[in-house]
Write a protein that holds these residues in place. Structure first.
Motif, PDB file in Angstrom:
ATOM      1  N   GLN A 283      14.301 -38.777 -79.069  1.00 24.55           N
ATOM      2  CA  GLN A 283      15.233 -39.200 -78.018  1.00 24.55           C
ATOM      3  C   GLN A 283      16.408 -38.227 -77.903  1.00 24.55           C
ATOM      4  O   GLN A 283      16.880 -37.937 -76.795  1.00 24.55           O
ATOM      5  CB  GLN A 283      15.738 -40.613 -78.308  1.00 24.55           C
ATOM      6  CG  GLN A 283      14.734 -41.725 -78.025  1.00 24.55           C
ATOM      7  CD  GLN A 283      13.646 -41.859 -79.088  1.00 24.55           C
ATOM      8  OE1 GLN A 283      13.724 -41.235 -80.151  1.00 24.55           O
ATOM      9  NE2 GLN A 283      12.654 -42.676 -78.813  1.00 24.55           N
ATOM     10  N   ASP A 284      16.877 -37.718 -79.033  1.00 23.98           N
ATOM     11  CA  ASP A 284      17.961 -36.727 -79.012  1.00 23.98           C
ATOM     12  C   ASP A 284      17.508 -35.465 -78.285  1.00 23.98           C
ATOM     13  O   ASP A 284      18.282 -34.874 -77.518  1.00 23.98           O
ATOM     14  CB  ASP A 284      18.394 -36.370 -80.432  1.00 23.98           C
ATOM     15  CG  ASP A 284      19.086 -37.513 -81.147  1.00 23.98           C
ATOM     16  OD1 ASP A 284      19.685 -38.367 -80.474  1.00 23.98           O
ATOM     17  OD2 ASP A 284      19.008 -37.559 -82.399  1.00 23.98           O
ATOM     18  N   PHE A 285      16.276 -35.048 -78.542  1.00 23.47           N
ATOM     19  CA  PHE A 285      15.794 -33.830 -77.883  1.00 23.47           C
ATOM     20  C   PHE A 285      15.637 -34.041 -76.385  1.00 23.47           C
ATOM     21  O   PHE A 285      15.974 -33.161 -75.587  1.00 23.47           O
ATOM     22  CB  PHE A 285      14.469 -33.378 -78.498  1.00 23.47           C
ATOM     23  CG  PHE A 285      13.935 -32.099 -77.895  1.00 23.47           C
ATOM     24  CD1 PHE A 285      14.676 -30.933 -77.974  1.00 23.47           C
ATOM     25  CD2 PHE A 285      12.711 -32.081 -77.232  1.00 23.47           C
ATOM     26  CE1 PHE A 285      14.195 -29.745 -77.409  1.00 23.47           C
ATOM     27  CE2 PHE A 285      12.236 -30.914 -76.665  1.00 23.47           C
ATOM     28  CZ  PHE A 285      12.975 -29.740 -76.756  1.00 23.47           C
ATOM     29  N   ALA A 286      15.147 -35.210 -75.990  1.00 20.19           N
ATOM     30  CA  ALA A 286      15.044 -35.512 -74.558  1.00 20.19           C
ATOM     31  C   ALA A 286      16.418 -35.472 -73.906  1.00 20.19           C
ATOM     32  O   ALA A 286      16.580 -34.941 -72.786  1.00 20.19           O
ATOM     33  CB  ALA A 286      14.390 -36.878 -74.359  1.00 20.19           C
ATOM     34  N   ALA A 287      17.430 -36.014 -74.585  1.00 23.28           N
ATOM     35  CA  ALA A 287      18.786 -35.987 -74.047  1.00 23.28           C
ATOM     36  C   ALA A 287      19.297 -34.559 -73.910  1.00 23.28           C
ATOM     37  O   ALA A 287      20.009 -34.226 -72.949  1.00 23.28           O
ATOM     38  CB  ALA A 287      19.720 -36.804 -74.941  1.00 23.28           C
ATOM     39  N   PHE A 288      18.928 -33.703 -74.839  1.00 20.53           N
ATOM     40  CA  PHE A 288      19.319 -32.290 -74.772  1.00 20.53           C
ATOM     41  C   PHE A 288      18.718 -31.622 -73.532  1.00 20.53           C
ATOM     42  O   PHE A 288      19.421 -30.933 -72.781  1.00 20.53           O
ATOM     43  CB  PHE A 288      18.849 -31.571 -76.040  1.00 20.53           C
ATOM     44  CG  PHE A 288      19.006 -30.075 -76.010  1.00 20.53           C
ATOM     45  CD1 PHE A 288      20.221 -29.501 -76.346  1.00 20.53           C
ATOM     46  CD2 PHE A 288      17.953 -29.255 -75.662  1.00 20.53           C
ATOM     47  CE1 PHE A 288      20.378 -28.123 -76.317  1.00 20.53           C
ATOM     48  CE2 PHE A 288      18.089 -27.879 -75.623  1.00 20.53           C
ATOM     49  CZ  PHE A 288      19.312 -27.307 -75.957  1.00 20.53           C
ATOM     50  N   VAL A 289      17.421 -31.816 -73.311  1.00 15.94           N
ATOM     51  CA  VAL A 289      16.763 -31.217 -72.144  1.00 15.94           C
ATOM     52  C   VAL A 289      17.384 -31.749 -70.858  1.00 15.94           C
ATOM     53  O   VAL A 289      17.663 -30.992 -69.914  1.00 15.94           O
ATOM     54  CB  VAL A 289      15.246 -31.484 -72.181  1.00 15.94           C
ATOM     55  CG1 VAL A 289      14.572 -30.954 -70.918  1.00 15.94           C
ATOM     56  CG2 VAL A 289      14.618 -30.862 -73.426  1.00 15.94           C
ATOM     57  N   ASP A 290      17.620 -33.052 -70.827  1.00 14.79           N
ATOM     58  CA  ASP A 290      18.213 -33.674 -69.638  1.00 14.79           C
ATOM     59  C   ASP A 290      19.592 -33.083 -69.347  1.00 14.79           C
ATOM     60  O   ASP A 290      19.948 -32.812 -68.184  1.00 14.79           O
ATOM     61  CB  ASP A 290      18.316 -35.184 -69.854  1.00 14.79           C
ATOM     62  CG  ASP A 290      18.345 -35.965 -68.549  1.00 14.79           C
ATOM     63  OD1 ASP A 290      18.235 -35.364 -67.467  1.00 14.79           O
ATOM     64  OD2 ASP A 290      18.473 -37.201 -68.617  1.00 14.79           O
ATOM     65  N   ALA A 291      20.387 -32.872 -70.396  1.00 16.13           N
ATOM     66  CA  ALA A 291      21.723 -32.301 -70.219  1.00 16.13           C
ATOM     67  C   ALA A 291      21.639 -30.868 -69.705  1.00 16.13           C
ATOM     68  O   ALA A 291      22.450 -30.452 -68.860  1.00 16.13           O
ATOM     69  CB  ALA A 291      22.493 -32.351 -71.537  1.00 16.13           C
ATOM     70  N   CYS A 292      20.670 -30.106 -70.198  1.00 19.89           N
ATOM     71  CA  CYS A 292      20.478 -28.739 -69.690  1.00 19.89           C
ATOM     72  C   CYS A 292      20.159 -28.768 -68.200  1.00 19.89           C
ATOM     73  O   CYS A 292      20.743 -28.011 -67.411  1.00 19.89           O
ATOM     74  CB  CYS A 292      19.364 -28.041 -70.458  1.00 19.89           C
ATOM     75  SG  CYS A 292      19.791 -27.572 -72.151  1.00 19.89           S
ATOM     76  N   HIS A 293      19.248 -29.644 -67.803  1.00 16.50           N
ATOM     77  CA  HIS A 293      18.885 -29.737 -66.396  1.00 16.50           C
ATOM     78  C   HIS A 293      20.079 -30.156 -65.547  1.00 16.50           C
ATOM     79  O   HIS A 293      20.271 -29.646 -64.427  1.00 16.50           O
ATOM     80  CB  HIS A 293      17.736 -30.719 -66.223  1.00 16.50           C
ATOM     81  CG  HIS A 293      16.435 -30.197 -66.728  1.00 16.50           C
ATOM     82  ND1 HIS A 293      15.296 -30.978 -66.819  1.00 16.50           N
ATOM     83  CD2 HIS A 293      16.070 -28.971 -67.176  1.00 16.50           C
ATOM     84  CE1 HIS A 293      14.297 -30.248 -67.290  1.00 16.50           C
ATOM     85  NE2 HIS A 293      14.754 -29.026 -67.522  1.00 16.50           N
ATOM     86  N   GLY A 294      20.876 -31.073 -66.058  1.00 19.82           N
ATOM     87  CA  GLY A 294      22.057 -31.498 -65.321  1.00 19.82           C
ATOM     88  C   GLY A 294      23.046 -30.368 -65.103  1.00 19.82           C
ATOM     89  O   GLY A 294      23.832 -30.398 -64.142  1.00 19.82           O
ATOM     90  N   ALA A 295      23.007 -29.373 -65.984  1.00 21.35           N
ATOM     91  CA  ALA A 295      23.891 -28.214 -65.861  1.00 21.35           C
ATOM     92  C   ALA A 295      23.216 -27.055 -65.138  1.00 21.35           C
ATOM     93  O   ALA A 295      23.777 -25.955 -65.076  1.00 21.35           O
ATOM     94  CB  ALA A 295      24.341 -27.774 -67.252  1.00 21.35           C
TER      95      ALA A 295
END
Length: 737
Positions: free
Chosen positions: A329-341
């Motif tokens: 779940q932490d890794f998914a949040a990391f990818v999501d944050a990258c996409h948001g940026a």
């Protein structure tokens, strides 16, 4: 409370025969469901349970929890049985020395996996194995628990073990599903977070405990158990990114990649401090990547790997993000944050080989299951690893499913496939007599070729807009050509030839570069034969190769000028870009995976200059269509000067799809060139967009004062020309004003 007596006197079929009990006690019985669990008996039900070390067992009514009977012990301690006169759902109430347990009987459940799942797995076409095999948190009826399934066709018995059963392989032996070779069991009431492994009885005895090949989560090394993972339920916020990804990653779009090793980019407390988890890393990394202007990050393999010194390139868990950095779940949040940026995420992925650790895939069921049996086919001498037998349909499908797992479940934007050259050739890094020819007597690995083509075709369908990039170092034709045209189907190939030639050139003392002039021109002979990424990767700054800045000749000033000129040459050369972390600010030390980058250097002006230069190059690369739209198109490049070896000067034009030119001029000597004439395709003023020797980059600030008027003087086949001041060890970029 009801207390119906159990029939405890042995009757016909009430107890299994002694040989079956002996096999069960020795954990050698291959079909425990034939003995344990409920078995119809006239109108009633015979129940058997093997619970070593239990103090006693009662049977309870499933609906009410009322006690039906106490189970009796059979021929051996721990084997309990009873007969109910009415068949009905039940619970087991087990008394242990450490406490009491109430649970459904794992052996009361029928077959778990569907026939279609097993068929697709055997065929090599199950594209969602991450939700099929391994440990799956499921609800059967109204009972929550974990379904375990593992492929081990040559094992005599397989058990799932963990703290929940005292790591005792006698407690939960599994059911074999013929003919697939998959073993399965449902353990009721088990919760996510439980460590587990598989205990296998091979033909020659019990094997070392094996981690789950399909594990979705793992313990943090050096611990080696798999962990029951809760289903990934991340609330993705990247819909806009995913909808636009195909356009953002089109061949005409800018692709500038920051390659990094998550464990050594930054650490808490500096140098050898604590590793950041994915959420902490996102808070620090994303603003930096945005500031530097890269379009993507590329992570060295983050799949679980036992040895940190492999940098992730010897993974054992092809479906689990490493526990070093947190949960899935932490890794998914990391990818999501990258996409948001607005940052894409590329993963290095390794389908070529795997390590020999005994808890891993090596001889998983006592036989060469994932690898080739013959070491001339199945063992990498260079890396001392096993080679995946991709000709076996189950292994082929296992790796396809791994790729799709990252692309679909974690929204990864691209996979960079490691060591493709080693996959394509059976004689890779082998001498005569040390390899096995293919069925036609050739050196090509036909099974791996089929796999790579299948991989790329499947990704195109299942993950539209995602990229697959090959690290391929040979002259294999058509790596990035479509499979329909006989190619391998990759989107891009790393241009290793360009990397080797250009580094060899820039490492030469400037006075000798005239003798190596062709090192920078030769790459243009094949630059458009494939879709290329220009890689300055981690491999070029380790193992005595020196850091990128330390490769540069000359005194300190010349080293930094050379580095700025080299990076400017790279960013203006046809091909997408990849730069390893630390190179963007000129780290002096070779990269070490055991410590963070030398960030203190960014306090010094010359290091700051390189950092700002890379940021500006990325901005120009994104903003100027001529620098990215035709990266893979020969019509987008035109030599103006490729033969001035005496001055080590090069000049070329980059053309946009709209026909707008950019002029690039490079002077690879420390000698300023005043009044150097270069032909241009347009008259009027030309604007100096970029000068790698500018003062803001810690250069000498020799340039052309912003704009230069073209003169009607023929030069280099053009009717107009510019008289330029070429800075020492500098690169200029100009465009029509």
């Amino acid at each position: 409370m009801s207390d119906r007596p159990a029939i405890s006197l042995p009757g016909v079929g009430l107890l299994p025969d002694d040989s079956a009990v002996e096999a069960l006690i020795r954990a050698e019985h291959g079909d425990p469901f034939s003995i344990l669990g409920p078995h119809p008996d006239r109108d009633g039900l015979i129940i058997r349970a093997y619970l070593p070390n239990a103090l006693g067992v009662d049977v309870l009514e499933r609906d009410t929890g009322n006690r039906i009977c106490a189970m009796d012990q059979a021929q051996a301690p721990g084997l309990y049985f009873c007969r109910l006169d009415i068949a009905q759902p039940y619970l087991l109430h087990i008394r242990w020395a450490t406490g009491e347990q109430i649970t459904e009987d794992p052996y009361s459940y029928g077959e778990l996996l569907g026939e279609m799942d097993l068929y697709l797995f055997a065929e090599g076409n199950h594209r969602d194995l991450g939700r099929c095999l391994g440990a799956q948190v499921v609800t059967l009826g109204d009972v929550e628990g974990v379904r375990f399934a593992v492929w081990a066709p040559n094992a005599r018995r397989v058990s799932v073990v963990g703290a929940f059963n005292g790591w005792d392989g006698r407690r939960h032996p599994m059911r074999l599903r013929h003919p697939s070779g998959v073993w399965e069991i449902f353990i009721p009431r088990l919760q996510p977070g439980e460590p587990y492994k598989f205990e296998l009885l091979g033909q020659d005895g019990v094997l070392p405990l094996k981690a789950d090949p399909m594990a979705l989560s793992t313990e943090t090394p050096p611990s080696t158990a798999s962990i029951v993972a809760a289903p990934l339920r991340h609330d993705w916020q990247d819909r806009e990114w995913m909808e636009q990804r195909g356009q953002r990653q089109a061949v005409s779009a800018p692709l500038s990649i920051y390659e990094l090793h998550a464990a050594s980019w930054r650490r808490e407390g500096g140098d050898e401090g604590r590793l950041y988890n994915w959420r902490e890393l996102a808070e620090r990394l994303i603003p930096y990547v945005q500031e530097m202007g890269f379009t993507h990050i590329e992570l060295l393999p983050i799949m679980e790997h036992p040895f940190g010194g492999s940098w992730g390139y010897q993974p054992l868990s092809q479906f689990a993000p490493s526990g070093r950095f947190g949960t899935p779940q932490d890794f998914a949040a990391f990818v999501d944050a990258c996409h948001g940026a607005g940052i894409g995420v590329i993963l290095d992925w390794v389908p070529a080989h795997f390590p020999t650790d005994p808890h891993g895939l090596a001889r998983f069921d006592g036989t060469a299951l994932y690898e080739y049996e013959n070491p001339l086919e199945g063992f990498h001498q260079d890396w001392e690893t096993y080679i995946y037998n991709l000709g076996r349909t189950e292994v082929h499908g296992f790796m396809i499913a791994s790729a799709l797992h990252w692309l679909k479940d974690f929204h990864i934007d691209a996979l960079r496939v490691d060591a493709v050259a080693s996959m394509l050739y059976r004689d890779y890094s082998r001498k005569q007599g040390e390899w096995v020819p293919n069925r036609f007597g050739g050196r090509e690995n036909l099974e791996a070729i089929d796999f790579l083509r299948h991989l790329n075709d499947v990704v195109n369908v299942e993950a539209p807009g995602a990229l697959v990039i090959a690290e391929e170092s040979t002259a294999w034709p058509g790596v990035s050509k479509p499979t329909s045209e006989g190619g391998l189907g990759f989107d891009y190939k790393w241009n290793m030839g360009w990397m080797h030639d250009s580094l060899k050139y820039i490492e030469e003392d400037s006075i000798n570069r005239r003798y190596h002039h062709d090192k920078l021109t030769f790459g243009l002979l094949y630059a458009f034969s494939e879709r290329f990424v220009l890689p300055i990767s981690h491999d070029e700054v380790v193992h005595g190769k020196r850091s990128l800045i330390d490769k540069m000749p000359g005194d300190r000033w010349q080293k930094f000028a050379n580095l700025r000129a080299y990076l400017s040459f790279m960013w203006t050369h046809p091909g997408k870009k990849l730069l390893f972390m630390g190179c963007e600010f000129g780290q002096w030390r070779e990269w070490s995976h055991d410590r963070e980058l030398d960030w203190y250097l960014t306090k010094y002006a010359d290091h700051q200059g390189v950092q700002r230069l890379v940021s500006d190059l990325n901005r120009l690369y994104r903003e100027q269509p001529a620098l990215h739209e035709r990266d893979c198109d020969a019509e987008g490049f035109q030599w103006l000067i490729g033969d001035d070896s005496g001055n080590s000067v090069y000049a070329w034009l980059r053309w946009s799809l709209a026909g707008e030119p950019l002029l690039v001029v490079a002077n690879f000597t420390p000698v300023p060139r005043h009044g150097y004439r270069i032909g241009v395709p347009r008259g009027g003023n030309w604007q100096e967009l970029f000068n790698s020797d500018a003062e803001c980059y810690a250069g000498s600030n020799l340039g052309n004062s912003g704009t230069i008027l073209a003169e009607s003087i023929d030069s280099h086949g053009e009717k107009q020309s510019l008289s330029l001041n070429l800075p020492p060890l500098g690169v200029l970029i100009l465009r029509p004003a």
